[in-house]
Design an enzyme around this catalytic site. Structure first.
Site, PDB file in Angstrom:
ATOM      1  N   GLN A  56       0.829  -1.206   0.000  1.00  0.00           N
ATOM      2  CA  GLN A  56       0.000   0.000   0.000  1.00  0.00           C
ATOM      3  C   GLN A  56       0.866   1.259   0.000  1.00  0.00           C
ATOM      4  OE1 GLN A  56      -2.171  -1.030   3.523  1.00  0.00           O
ATOM      5  NE2 GLN A  56      -0.276  -1.604   4.546  1.00  0.00           N
TER       6      GLN A  56
ATOM      7  N   HIS B 206      -8.488   2.770  19.996  1.00  0.00           N
ATOM      8  CA  HIS B 206      -7.661   1.697  20.566  1.00  0.00           C
ATOM      9  C   HIS B 206      -8.178   1.224  21.922  1.00  0.00           C
ATOM     10  CE1 HIS B 206      -4.493   3.209  17.599  1.00  0.00           C
ATOM     11  NE2 HIS B 206      -4.915   2.036  17.185  1.00  0.00           N
TER      12      HIS B 206
ATOM     13  N   ASP C 134       0.208  -0.302  13.756  1.00  0.00           N
ATOM     14  CA  ASP C 134       0.581   0.925  14.472  1.00  0.00           C
ATOM     15  C   ASP C 134       0.912   0.637  15.936  1.00  0.00           C
ATOM     16  OD1 ASP C 134      -2.091   0.992  15.872  1.00  0.00           O
ATOM     17  OD2 ASP C 134      -2.776   1.328  13.832  1.00  0.00           O
TER      18      ASP C 134
ATOM     19  N   GLU D 115       0.906  -8.655  11.373  1.00  0.00           N
ATOM     20  CA  GLU D 115       0.732  -7.517  10.449  1.00  0.00           C
ATOM     21  C   GLU D 115       1.347  -7.928   9.113  1.00  0.00           C
ATOM     22  OE1 GLU D 115      -0.366  -3.961  10.193  1.00  0.00           O
ATOM     23  OE2 GLU D 115       0.411  -4.509   8.210  1.00  0.00           O
TER      24      GLU D 115
ATOM     25  N   ASP E 145       0.336 -12.723   6.614  1.00  0.00           N
ATOM     26  CA  ASP E 145      -1.073 -12.479   6.287  1.00  0.00           C
ATOM     27  C   ASP E 145      -1.925 -13.116   7.393  1.00  0.00           C
ATOM     28  OD1 ASP E 145      -3.647 -12.477   5.275  1.00  0.00           O
ATOM     29  OD2 ASP E 145      -3.029 -13.006   3.247  1.00  0.00           O
ATOM     30  N   GLY E 146      -2.751 -12.301   8.033  1.00  0.00           N
ATOM     31  CA  GLY E 146      -3.588 -12.808   9.122  1.00  0.00           C
ATOM     32  C   GLY E 146      -4.515 -13.937   8.682  1.00  0.00           C
TER      33      GLY E 146
ATOM     34  N   ASP F 198      -7.867  -5.774  13.902  1.00  0.00           N
ATOM     35  CA  ASP F 198      -7.677  -4.319  13.792  1.00  0.00           C
ATOM     36  C   ASP F 198      -7.193  -4.045  12.368  1.00  0.00           C
ATOM     37  OD1 ASP F 198      -7.114  -1.659  14.143  1.00  0.00           O
ATOM     38  OD2 ASP F 198      -5.461  -1.967  15.539  1.00  0.00           O
ATOM     39  N   SER F 199      -8.120  -4.170  11.441  1.00  0.00           N
ATOM     40  CA  SER F 199      -7.735  -4.187  10.028  1.00  0.00           C
ATOM     41  C   SER F 199      -7.972  -2.850   9.355  1.00  0.00           C
ATOM     42  CB  SER F 199      -8.579  -5.228   9.307  1.00  0.00           C
ATOM     43  OG  SER F 199      -9.916  -4.802   9.298  1.00  0.00           O
TER      44      SER F 199
HETATM   45  N1  SAM Z   1      -7.340   1.464  13.213  1.00  0.00           N
HETATM   46  C1  SAM Z   1      -7.274   1.349  11.811  1.00  0.00           C
HETATM   47  C2  SAM Z   1      -8.547   1.597  11.062  1.00  0.00           C
HETATM   48  O1  SAM Z   1      -9.631   1.127  11.437  1.00  0.00           O
HETATM   49  O2  SAM Z   1      -8.466   2.307  10.062  1.00  0.00           O
HETATM   50  C3  SAM Z   1      -6.545   0.121  11.365  1.00  0.00           C
HETATM   51  C4  SAM Z   1      -5.125   0.272  11.780  1.00  0.00           C
HETATM   52  S1  SAM Z   1      -3.892  -0.804  11.278  1.00  0.00           S
HETATM   53  C5  SAM Z   1      -2.765   0.377  10.585  1.00  0.00           C
HETATM   54  C6  SAM Z   1      -4.470  -1.791   9.942  1.00  0.00           C
HETATM   55  C7  SAM Z   1      -3.390  -2.712   9.409  1.00  0.00           C
HETATM   56  O3  SAM Z   1      -3.964  -3.903   8.866  1.00  0.00           O
HETATM   57  C8  SAM Z   1      -2.521  -2.126   8.278  1.00  0.00           C
HETATM   58  O4  SAM Z   1      -1.251  -1.830   8.770  1.00  0.00           O
HETATM   59  C9  SAM Z   1      -2.504  -3.222   7.209  1.00  0.00           C
HETATM   60  O5  SAM Z   1      -1.229  -3.401   6.630  1.00  0.00           O
HETATM   61  C10 SAM Z   1      -2.966  -4.439   8.013  1.00  0.00           C
HETATM   62  N2  SAM Z   1      -3.535  -5.525   7.194  1.00  0.00           N
HETATM   63  C11 SAM Z   1      -4.355  -5.420   6.125  1.00  0.00           C
HETATM   64  N3  SAM Z   1      -4.643  -6.648   5.647  1.00  0.00           N
HETATM   65  C12 SAM Z   1      -3.991  -7.556   6.441  1.00  0.00           C
HETATM   66  C13 SAM Z   1      -3.907  -8.978   6.456  1.00  0.00           C
HETATM   67  N4  SAM Z   1      -4.546  -9.733   5.559  1.00  0.00           N
HETATM   68  N5  SAM Z   1      -3.163  -9.558   7.438  1.00  0.00           N
HETATM   69  C14 SAM Z   1      -2.510  -8.806   8.368  1.00  0.00           C
HETATM   70  N6  SAM Z   1      -2.552  -7.458   8.388  1.00  0.00           N
HETATM   71  C15 SAM Z   1      -3.286  -6.835   7.444  1.00  0.00           C
END
Ligand code: SAM
Length: 273
Positions: A29, A60, A84, A104, A135-136, A153-154
């Site tokens: 991204q 949070h 984060d 993450e 990948d989660g 928390d995606s």
């Molecule tokens: N609080 C935030 C919101 O609701 O906008 C989300 C914060 S956090 C930065 C979200 C994270 O999810 C991102 O850093 C992204 O890279 C991660 N992410 C997205 N898809 C993912 C996946 N399949 N597995 C693990 N992490 C993932």
């Protein structure tokens, strides 16, 4: 200089920017960090605000303390996304927690947050925290009977986050949880993401014995009102059992824990629609 997030095709959210601190493209991204007059530093992924210095505590605290205090003794916690570190920081406040695994997908989000958001990411160095770059969706396939709480928390449901809102993923989380485990997921805006909330609620109601949706205001998210969905195997979030309460909370209180499940009629209706 102004930054505008196009929150919908017809709605923009604008902030006056002091300084653009970073703009890079990772494998997953575009990552931007800017210093804004209104909210302080702001993390933006693919043009969508993720967190800001000024309002991050609301999101949070609410994604963690509500499920953490629903469970009487949470010890093993899995956070998916959340690079984060804000959700990890809140979970780490509980002395009874033994392990926090953060999964993450994008290592660069973690690096950027360590550099630009030290107060949000500080707990990533806690000795109980295990950071996995993965990948989660794949990570939970291999887990069973391991966690007291899984926090999703995606990012918004685009790109690698799409499957984080799907039935197969939630079924795998069900397996990954212990027999009294709890799932919580951020589930977007009840104004702008009605279809998504309805589909998530259908999946969770089918997979988990207990389903609950709760709300909190997050000023920088589309519509300002945000939803979180709980799937629980045993404990009702309406009767929180946790005895420990972090004293540094700025938004969460035990009374608010109860009131956040009281839904406006339009949200009740979208859940039954
Ligand atoms: N609080 C935030 C919101 O609701 O906008 C989300 C914060 S956090 C930065 C979200 C994270 O999810 C991102 O850093 C992204 O890279 C991660 N992410 C997205 N898809 C993912 C996946 N399949 N597995 C693990 N992490 C993932």
């Amino acid at each position: 200089m102004w930054y505008t997030e196009k929150q919908t095709a017809d709605l923009g959210f604008s902030c006056r920017v002091k300084e653009m601190l970073l703009r890079v493209k990772s494998d997953f991204q575009e990552i931007a960090v800017m210093d804004t007059y209104q909210f302080g530093r702001m993390l933006v992924l693919d043009g969508m605000v993720q967190t800001t210095d000024a309002d991050e505590y609301i999101y949070h605290e609410m994604i963690t303390h509500v499920p953490m205090r629903t469970h009487p003794h949470p010890e093993n916690v899995l956070v998916i996304g959340g690079g984060d570190g804000g959700a990890v920081r809140e979970v780490a406040k509980y002395p009874q927690v033994r392990n926090i695994t953060l999964v993450e997908i994008d290592a660069q989000v973690i690096d950027v947050c360590r550099r630009f958001f030290p107060q949000i990411s500080a707990a990533l160095t806690d000795s109980r925290v295990d950071v996995r770059i993965a990948d989660g969706v794949e990570f939970v396939k291999g887990a069973s009977n391991s966690y007291d709480l899984v926090i999703v928390d995606s990012t918004e449901p685009v790109g690698p986050a799409v499957e984080l809102f799907g039935a197969t993923f939630y079924s795998n989380i069900y397996k990954a949880l212990k027999e009294d485990g709890i799932l919580v997921a951020q589930t977007e805006s009840p104004f702008f993401n009605v279809g998504l909330i309805q589909s998530v609620s259908r999946h969770i109601k089918r997979i988990f014995p207990l389903f609950h949706l709760y709300l909190a205001p997050v000023p920088t998210y589309p519509g300002g009102l945000w939803s979180f969905t709980i799937g629980s195997k045993k404990y009702s979030p309406l009767e929180p059992q946790g005895s420990y309460l972090p004293d540094e909370a700025r938004y969460y209180t035990p009374l608010l824990h109860r009131s956040c499940f009281t839904l406006p009629r339009f949200v009740q209706e979208l859940l039954t629609g």
